[in-house]
Design a protein around this motif. Structure first.
Motif, PDB file in Angstrom:
ATOM      1  N   SER A 196      85.015  33.932  62.327  1.00  0.00           N
ATOM      2  CA  SER A 196      83.578  34.189  62.205  1.00  0.00           C
ATOM      3  C   SER A 196      83.144  33.870  60.785  1.00  0.00           C
ATOM      4  N   LYS A 211      80.395  35.467  59.462  1.00  0.00           N
ATOM      5  CA  LYS A 211      79.376  36.502  59.200  1.00  0.00           C
ATOM      6  C   LYS A 211      79.137  36.680  57.711  1.00  0.00           C
ATOM      7  N   GLY A 267      85.452  35.949  66.829  1.00  0.00           N
ATOM      8  CA  GLY A 267      84.167  35.563  66.268  1.00  0.00           C
ATOM      9  C   GLY A 267      83.595  34.472  67.144  1.00  0.00           C
ATOM     10  N   ASP A 268      82.506  33.856  66.703  1.00  0.00           N
ATOM     11  CA  ASP A 268      81.924  32.835  67.575  1.00  0.00           C
ATOM     12  C   ASP A 268      82.158  31.427  67.056  1.00  0.00           C
ATOM     13  N   SER A 269      83.054  31.267  66.063  1.00  0.00           N
ATOM     14  CA  SER A 269      83.329  29.921  65.556  1.00  0.00           C
ATOM     15  C   SER A 269      84.809  29.566  65.735  1.00  0.00           C
TER      16      SER A 269
END
Ligand code: PHE
Length: 360
Positions: A276, A278, A287-289
């Motif tokens: 992530s 963030k 996370g989203d990556s």
């Protein structure tokens, strides 16, 4: 005839009073030197009548012997006093605590090589090596990289003058040539024929014409190779999932296998790990990556054949990973170029204690 007692007592007093070796020598010269008092007496002998000369000569000689003995004794005393003084002054207190010394530290690259060797070691992999200066065949042709493949273009590869026999030479652009070197090894081929399984990792230097914050002309890769009769894509996946989770010390680290292309593997997959961003800060884990960290695939039958093995019998997988890159990710080191600047301040900050390293 002179009375010797004055000369005698003066000379012996001077010897006794000498406080160091220099003063003692002065006392010797005063009595026995060329112009010394005793030497002066010797010189008068020639002026005496024979009987007197004999008698007086004997007394002067005796006096000379006495002074020499006193000089020797005093010299011995002064020398041992000097030694005593030296020993007293240089005494070492062995009970004092050791003065702290600045310890050297392990470079993150060496540390990460040790870490990954330990993890793959537990999976049965051994460490293999190959030359940094490679011939074109091992670096490209053996690996099914055709002559017109972009990887051979001048902008990527450092070409070296050819060998005397005309063999084109390069600085290896990846650790993959060691795949070929290992499979071609007669002992390895015999081990495989006997039903064994080949499992190697190849940590080492690699070279490409590239230079920015995330690329240096010299960098490090670790190759992995497994060859036997049964190893399949599932093993590849399990091995790399286990490795990444152990290396990043995150048990549920998400991994993504993305179809890709390499001339020497088929099928091929690139592997990404979850992360992530963030607050602009990179965090490895959920996370989203995704971050790409390695290339892999099932060893291409052409490669197996080029290396003297029958692709109808043998199969396996290979992978290649940037060591510098995973070191930067794991230890939060921002600029790759600093790895190779040999700046001691950087090393003290990012380096590892040798003892911590061994404990891992
Ligand atoms: N040699 C490839 C590279 O340098 C990595 C790789 C190795 C890919 C082994 C697949 C199998 O990019």
């Amino acid at each position: 005839m002179e009375d010797l007692s004055t000369i005698r007592s003066e000379a012996l007093q001077a010897v006794e009073a000498a406080a160091d070796l220099g003063a003692l020598d002065a006392a010797r010269v005063a009595a026995l030197g060329k112009k010394g008092t005793v030497t002066g007496l010797m010189k008068t002998l020639g002026t005496l009548a024979p009987e007197q000369r004999k008698e007086f000569g004997a007394r002067v000689n005796q006096l000379k012997g006495e002074i020499e003995a006193a000089l020797d004794a005093r010299k011995g005393a002064l020398s041992s006093a000097a030694l005593e003084a030296k020993l007293a002054a240089e005494k070492v207190d062995v009970t004092l605590p050791v003065r702290p010394e600045r310890q050297g530290s392990l470079h993150p690259i060496g540390q990460v090589m040790d870490e990954l060797a330990a993890i793959f070691g537990e999976m049965g992999f051994t460490w293999a090596d190959g030359p940094d200066i490679e011939d074109d065949w091992h670096n490209f042709s053996a690996l099914n990289i055709p002559p017109d493949h972009p990887a051979r273009q001048m902008q990527d590869t450092f070409y070296l003058p050819p060998r005397a026999d005309g063999t084109p030479m390069v600085l290896r652009t990846h650790t993959s040539p060691v795949q070929a070197r290992t499979m071609l090894d007669k002992n390895v081929q015999k081990m495989l024929a006997d039903g064994g399984s080949l499992r190697i990792i190849v940590p080492g230097r690699t070279f490409r014409i590239d230079n920015d914050a995330t690329h240096t002309p010299m960098f490090h890769q670790v190759e992995g190779l497994v060859i036997d009769r049964t190893t399949h894509m599932g093993h590849l996946k399990g091995c790399l999932v286990d490795f990444c989770r152990a290396f990043f010390e995150i048990d549920d680290l998400p991994l993504r296998f993305r179809p890709s292309y390499f001339p020497f593997t088929e099928p091929s997959a690139e592997v990404d790990i979850g992360c992530s961003w963030k607050g602009g800060e990179l965090k490895i884990g959920a996370g989203d990556s995704w971050l790409e960290i390695l290339g892999s695939g099932m060893v291409h039958p052409n490669v197996i054949r080029n290396c003297g093995l029958d692709p109808e019998i043998y199969q396996g997988f290979a992978f290649g990973m940037g060591i510098d890159r995973i070191a930067m990710l794991k230890y939060g080191i921002p600029d790759l170029r600093a790895f190779f600047d040999a700046d001691l301040r950087w090393l003290r900050h990012y380096g590892f204690s040798a003892l911590e390293g061994a404990a891992r």
